[in-house]
Design a protein around this motif. Structure first.
Motif, short mmCIF file in Angstrom:
data_model
loop_
_atom_site.label_atom_id
_atom_site.label_comp_id
_atom_site.label_asym_id
_atom_site.label_seq_id
_atom_site.Cartn_x
_atom_site.Cartn_y
_atom_site.Cartn_z
N UNK A 34 15.54 35.22 37.74
CA UNK A 34 16.37 34.76 36.62
C UNK A 34 15.96 33.36 36.16
N UNK A 35 15.60 32.52 37.14
CA UNK A 35 15.17 31.15 36.82
C UNK A 35 13.96 31.17 35.89
N UNK A 36 12.99 32.05 36.19
CA UNK A 36 11.78 32.15 35.38
C UNK A 36 12.11 32.64 33.97
N UNK A 37 13.00 33.61 33.88
CA UNK A 37 13.38 34.16 32.58
C UNK A 37 14.03 33.08 31.70
N UNK A 38 14.94 32.31 32.31
CA UNK A 38 15.59 31.22 31.58
C UNK A 38 14.56 30.20 31.11
N UNK A 39 13.62 29.88 32.01
CA UNK A 39 12.57 28.93 31.66
C UNK A 39 11.71 29.42 30.51
N UNK A 40 11.35 30.72 30.52
CA UNK A 40 10.53 31.30 29.46
C UNK A 40 11.26 31.22 28.12
N UNK A 41 12.57 31.48 28.15
CA UNK A 41 13.36 31.44 26.90
C UNK A 41 13.34 30.04 26.29
N UNK A 42 13.62 29.02 27.11
CA UNK A 42 13.67 27.66 26.59
C UNK A 42 12.28 27.17 26.18
N UNK A 43 11.25 27.55 26.96
CA UNK A 43 9.89 27.16 26.59
C UNK A 43 9.48 27.87 25.30
N UNK A 44 9.93 29.12 25.14
CA UNK A 44 9.65 29.86 23.92
C UNK A 44 10.25 29.20 22.69
N UNK A 45 11.42 28.58 22.86
CA UNK A 45 12.06 27.86 21.75
C UNK A 45 11.16 26.72 21.27
N UNK A 46 10.58 25.97 22.22
CA UNK A 46 9.72 24.84 21.85
C UNK A 46 8.44 25.32 21.16
N UNK A 47 7.87 26.43 21.68
CA UNK A 47 6.68 27.00 21.05
C UNK A 47 7.01 27.48 19.64
N UNK A 48 8.16 28.15 19.49
CA UNK A 48 8.59 28.64 18.19
C UNK A 48 8.71 27.50 17.19
N UNK A 49 9.35 26.39 17.61
CA UNK A 49 9.54 25.25 16.71
C UNK A 49 8.20 24.64 16.31
N UNK A 50 7.27 24.56 17.28
CA UNK A 50 5.94 24.01 16.98
C UNK A 50 5.23 24.87 15.93
N UNK A 51 5.21 26.17 16.16
CA UNK A 51 4.54 27.06 15.22
C UNK A 51 5.29 27.14 13.89
N UNK A 52 6.62 27.00 13.94
CA UNK A 52 7.41 27.01 12.71
C UNK A 52 7.04 25.80 11.84
N UNK A 53 6.74 24.68 12.49
CA UNK A 53 6.29 23.50 11.74
C UNK A 53 5.03 23.81 10.95
N UNK A 54 4.05 24.46 11.62
CA UNK A 54 2.82 24.86 10.93
C UNK A 54 3.14 25.84 9.80
N UNK A 55 4.03 26.80 10.09
CA UNK A 55 4.37 27.85 9.12
C UNK A 55 4.97 27.25 7.85
N UNK A 56 5.96 26.38 8.02
CA UNK A 56 6.63 25.79 6.86
C UNK A 56 5.68 24.91 6.05
N UNK A 57 4.84 24.16 6.76
CA UNK A 57 3.88 23.29 6.06
C UNK A 57 2.87 24.13 5.29
#
Length: 372
Positions: free
Chosen positions: A1-24
């Motif tokens: 469960x710890x790993x799953x939670x970590x993947x979710x939060x890390x995925x949020x940061x990756x999503x925001x990073x790529x979203x920055x590229x996408x919007x630009x």
């Protein structure tokens, strides 16, 4: 469960990073062909408004695939057939903007995280600022504080002119100054004394130490300051810039003989630590859990900000640098030069990734051995 939670939060940061590229890219008129969270084989995908939105197998990383990203040689050779909505069909300054937008998104997330923390406040536990020398309990340890003249029972009230109201503040300030001279102001029997202490450097963590311990009997709940909107916003930027400074400073300690496999965390360890932070934080209370997660995510986000702005091929920083040079001076990087530098960049990234994976393996091996 710890790993799953970590993947979710890390995925949020990756999503925001790529979203920055996408919007630009969208703002610059570049078509985005695919947007993926995760790398490798595509697990799920759906096309929407001209972009193929994907979730891929490997949960570490992601990408924002833009039209014509591979057309560098055609662009360099002056091919006039490059589509106006492709990556090399827009002006160099727009490509710099697209490259910078990903790290910028990570920077802004950190500002938002610290803004929320400052706005809501939180409770934390810490000992007071009265210290005792570590050599009293562990005679074999070195104590730079003792050598400088500090004694047990002293209250450390300032370090480098920064107030230290509790032991948490003392630890934070000392940890950031490994193998350096620091000015420590103490109160002893009502008298204020100043000492110059040269800190030791922990070769495993890269942190500074002076050989002092807290008074465990003085541990108590303490309330962090709650700010109104604009002061909280200032704290968001202030804490983010402080974190950037400390992160860059931490990188410099790698050249002081620090154990790299201990100091560099790979994706597995980061995910586990993030999940563990969330689990232990929320067990203490909802607000405390939110603060713990936001602080750790801000740290990772700033690490992504700094790492991606390094002028290394395959990272955003190289694209930003070459695009700015082209926009300002009209100088294009030749395909041959780009390929040479790119291979060198890939080799460097591979070395760092190998060290990170090696560190992760060592970390989890010790963790398993400790549980036996």
């Amino acid at each position: 469960m710890t790993i799953i939670i970590g993947i979710i939060f890390l995925g949020i940061l990756v999503f925001l990073h790529e979203l920055g590229h996408f919007l630009a890219a969208k703002l610059s008129g570049v078509k985005v062909e695919a947007f993926s969270i995760g790398m490798g084989p595509v697990l799920l995908h759906k096309e929407w408004k001209g972009t193929d939105w994907r979730i891929s197998l490997l949960p570490f990383g992601g990408y924002c695939a833009m039209k014509g990203e591979q057309d560098f040689e055609e662009y360099y050779n002056g091919n006039s057939q490059i589509d106006h909505n492709s990556f090399y069909g827009v002006k160099a300054i727009f490509r710099a903007f697209i490259g910078f937008a990903g790290p910028l998104a990570n920077f802004l997330f950190s500002v938002l995280a610290f803004f929320i923390i400052a706005l809501t406040g939180y409770t934390y536990y810490s000992a007071g600022n009265t210290i005792r020398l570590a050599t009293e309990q562990y005679p074999e340890l070195h104590s730079a504080a003792k050598e400088a003249g500090i004694t047990s029972g002293d209250r450390i009230i300032r370090i480098n002119e920064k107030e230290t109201e509790d032991f948490s503040a003392i630890y934070t300030e000392i940890a950031a100054h490994g193998d350096e001279d620091i000015l420590i102001e103490v109160e002893r029997n009502g008298e204020i004394l100043n000492f110059i202490v040269h800190t030791d450097l922990d070769k495993n963590t890269g942190e500074g130490k002076i050989g002092v311990m807290s008074d465990e009997t003085s541990v108590e709940p303490r309330q962090a300051v709650r700010y109104s909107f604009f002061p909280a916003l200032y704290q968001g930027f202030s804490q983010t810039f402080k974190l950037i400074y400390l992160s860059i400073k931490g990188i410099t300690t790698l050249f002081k003989g620090v154990n790299i496999t201990e100091s560099i965390a790979g994706p597995a360890r980061i995910t586990n630590m993030l999940g563990e932070t969330a689990r232990s934080g929320f067990s203490a209370g909802f607000r405390e859990g939110c603060v713990s997660v936001l602080q750790f995510m801000a740290l990772i986000s700033i690490s992504l900000f700094i790492m991606n702005l390094l002028p290394i091929p395959i990272l955003d920083g190289f694209l930003v640098l070459t695009s700015v040079v082209e926009a300002v001076f009209g100088i294009k990087v030749s395909p041959k030069a780009k390929n040479i530098v790119q291979y060198a960049g890939i080799a460097l990234i591979a070395i760092l990734f190998t060290l990170a994976i090696s560190g992760d393996f060592h970390y989890f091996s010790e963790l398993l051995n400790a549980k036996k």
